[in-house]
Design a protein around this motif. Structure first.
Motif, short mmCIF file in Angstrom:
data_model
loop_
_atom_site.label_atom_id
_atom_site.label_comp_id
_atom_site.label_asym_id
_atom_site.label_seq_id
_atom_site.Cartn_x
_atom_site.Cartn_y
_atom_site.Cartn_z
N THR A 198 4.80 -92.50 -87.65
CA THR A 198 4.19 -93.21 -86.48
C THR A 198 2.92 -92.65 -86.19
OG1 THR A 198 5.65 -92.06 -85.09
CG2 THR A 198 6.40 -94.33 -85.79
N SER A 199 2.58 -91.24 -86.50
CA SER A 199 1.25 -90.73 -86.14
C SER A 199 0.19 -91.34 -86.75
CB SER A 199 1.27 -89.18 -86.09
OG SER A 199 1.11 -88.95 -87.49
N ASP A 200 -1.12 -91.13 -86.36
CA ASP A 200 -2.28 -91.92 -86.98
C ASP A 200 -2.34 -91.53 -88.52
OD1 ASP A 200 -2.56 -93.48 -84.72
OD2 ASP A 200 -4.56 -92.71 -84.18
N ASP A 201 -2.23 -90.09 -88.57
CA ASP A 201 -2.53 -89.54 -89.95
C ASP A 201 -1.55 -89.60 -90.85
OD1 ASP A 201 -4.98 -88.49 -89.09
OD2 ASP A 201 -4.38 -86.40 -88.55
N GLU A 202 -0.27 -89.96 -90.18
CA GLU A 202 1.01 -90.19 -91.10
C GLU A 202 0.91 -91.62 -91.72
OE1 GLU A 202 4.63 -87.10 -89.79
OE2 GLU A 202 3.78 -88.76 -88.56
N VAL A 203 0.47 -92.45 -90.76
CA VAL A 203 0.64 -93.81 -91.05
C VAL A 203 -0.51 -94.15 -92.08
CG1 VAL A 203 -0.02 -96.24 -90.12
CG2 VAL A 203 1.50 -94.73 -89.01
N LEU A 204 -1.91 -93.69 -91.98
CA LEU A 204 -2.72 -93.78 -92.89
C LEU A 204 -2.43 -93.29 -94.25
CD1 LEU A 204 -6.06 -92.91 -90.85
CD2 LEU A 204 -5.17 -95.06 -92.04
N PRO A 243 -8.88 -99.19 -100.25
CA PRO A 243 -9.41 -97.93 -99.97
C PRO A 243 -10.67 -97.78 -99.10
CG PRO A 243 -8.59 -97.66 -102.19
CD PRO A 243 -8.77 -99.15 -101.91
N GLU A 244 -11.57 -98.76 -99.30
CA GLU A 244 -12.69 -98.86 -98.56
C GLU A 244 -12.46 -99.33 -96.96
OE1 GLU A 244 -15.54 -100.89 -100.37
OE2 GLU A 244 -15.82 -99.81 -102.10
N LEU A 245 -11.46 -100.27 -96.95
CA LEU A 245 -11.05 -100.80 -95.88
C LEU A 245 -10.49 -99.51 -94.86
CD1 LEU A 245 -9.80 -104.59 -96.50
CD2 LEU A 245 -12.03 -103.67 -95.34
N LEU A 246 -9.55 -98.88 -95.68
CA LEU A 246 -9.01 -97.76 -94.81
C LEU A 246 -10.06 -96.73 -94.29
CD1 LEU A 246 -5.78 -97.32 -97.31
CD2 LEU A 246 -5.85 -98.16 -94.98
N ALA A 247 -11.08 -96.70 -95.04
CA ALA A 247 -12.14 -95.74 -94.64
C ALA A 247 -12.96 -96.15 -93.52
CB ALA A 247 -13.00 -95.44 -95.82
N ASP A 248 -12.85 -97.52 -93.18
CA ASP A 248 -13.54 -97.93 -91.83
C ASP A 248 -12.94 -97.62 -90.79
OD1 ASP A 248 -13.90 -100.31 -90.08
OD2 ASP A 248 -15.57 -100.38 -91.17
N GLU A 249 -13.41 -96.90 -89.80
CA GLU A 249 -12.59 -96.51 -88.74
C GLU A 249 -12.11 -97.51 -87.78
OE1 GLU A 249 -14.55 -93.40 -86.28
OE2 GLU A 249 -14.92 -92.00 -87.88
N GLU A 250 -12.69 -98.75 -87.56
CA GLU A 250 -12.10 -99.65 -86.73
C GLU A 250 -11.38 -100.34 -87.47
OE1 GLU A 250 -14.08 -103.79 -84.49
OE2 GLU A 250 -15.46 -102.17 -85.53
N LEU A 289 -5.18 -101.42 -88.17
CA LEU A 289 -4.00 -101.40 -88.98
C LEU A 289 -2.96 -100.52 -88.55
CD1 LEU A 289 -3.23 -102.73 -91.63
CD2 LEU A 289 -4.42 -101.19 -93.08
N THR A 290 -3.50 -99.11 -88.04
CA THR A 290 -2.45 -98.06 -87.85
C THR A 290 -1.74 -98.76 -86.51
OG1 THR A 290 -4.29 -96.90 -86.67
CG2 THR A 290 -3.47 -96.27 -88.83
N THR A 291 -2.22 -99.41 -85.61
CA THR A 291 -1.72 -99.79 -84.29
C THR A 291 -0.81 -100.85 -84.82
OG1 THR A 291 -3.76 -99.68 -83.14
CG2 THR A 291 -2.14 -101.12 -82.05
N ALA A 292 -0.88 -101.85 -85.79
CA ALA A 292 0.06 -102.80 -85.91
C ALA A 292 1.25 -102.07 -86.92
CB ALA A 292 -0.50 -103.91 -86.87
#
Length: 254
Positions: free
Chosen positions: A145-151, A162-169, A174-177
């Motif tokens: 559930t942590s940001d790094d683990e979820v990513l 992967p390009e979308l995952l590299a976009d911070e916003e 995505l990680t919030t959901a």
């Protein structure tokens, strides 16, 4: 269904339950309801839903903490999520239902089926795609559930550019959901014997490294009806590669 159920049931669907009208030539024989995987928005299933609509009206549910429900509080458990989805719409008016859920969405769909059956709303079949059966949940490790683990989890699962995952916003949304969904799954504590009356047809990818075929077969323990299993080429998100084939399978039962 009791008189009180009819009094409290909403008369229309909220805007966050997306309808793709059916294109079948004959009269409506119910509806199909799609339940996305963890972290996904309803929009991720538009292509599949459009294919399913060749057979019947198709609805895609939206979970809180994303898209047009971004400001709504996260659900506590998978069961609570299913209850909220059921209470949000007049499902009895479009029944009988076929439920299609992928990954965690298969578990949400299963709990939705339980709630629907308890309220006298007919569920014809549950299509459980690449999701863990309730009887194995207690032995599963907690989901991250942590940001790094979820990513890292998203990268391992595949299915996200992967390009979308590299976009911070985008990654933050995505990680919030996904965190909301994973926390709800971590609190899910079903009885190993929990069962629905509807038939269950399980779908999976032959090369899915997240859930083995022998685990998928355990879904048979959770239906008092018929059980079937179909495997397709591909990994955990095989479904995106076989949209027309899967839609044809589901629509053959409409």
């Amino acid at each position: 269904m009791t008189f009180q159920d009819l009094v409290t049931m909403p008369s229309t669907f909220p805007s966050w339950i997306k309808l793709i009208p059916g294109r079948g030539a004959g009269p409506s024989a119910g509806a199909i309801v799609v339940f996305p995987h963890a972290g996904a928005a309803a929009a991720s299933y538009r292509v599949l839903a459009a294919a399913l609509a060749a057979g019947a009206d198709t609805y895609i549910v939206q979970y809180p903490q994303r898209a047009d429900r971004l400001s709504e509080p996260a659900h506590e458990t998978v069961h609570d999520l299913a209850v909220g989805l059921f209470e949000a719409g007049p499902w009895a008016s479009v029944a009988p239902l076929q439920l299609f859920g992928h990954s965690m969405g298969a578990v949400v769909a299963f709990e939705f089926a339980r709630v629907a059956e308890e309220h006298g709303v007919a569920v014809r079949k549950l299509w459980a795609s690449a999701g863990p059966p309730p009887c194995v949940v207690a032995d599963m490790p907690e989901l991250p559930t942590s940001d790094d683990e979820v990513l890292a989890e998203l990268a391992d699962l595949g299915g996200t550019d992967p390009e979308l995952l590299a976009d911070e916003e985008f990654a933050e949304l995505l990680t919030t959901a996904m965190r909301a969904d994973y926390r709800a799954f971590n609190r899910y504590d079903p009885s190993p014997e929990v069962c629905i009356g509807a038939d269950i047809h399980v779908l999976g990818g032959r090369d899915d490294h997240r859930i083995a075929t022998e685990v998928l077969r355990l879904w048979e323990n959770h239906t008092a009806g018929a059980f079937d299993l179909s495997l397709h080429d591909g990994g955990h998100f095989y479904v995106y590669e076989h949209v027309e084939t899967i839609a044809a399978q589901v629509n053959a039962d409409v």
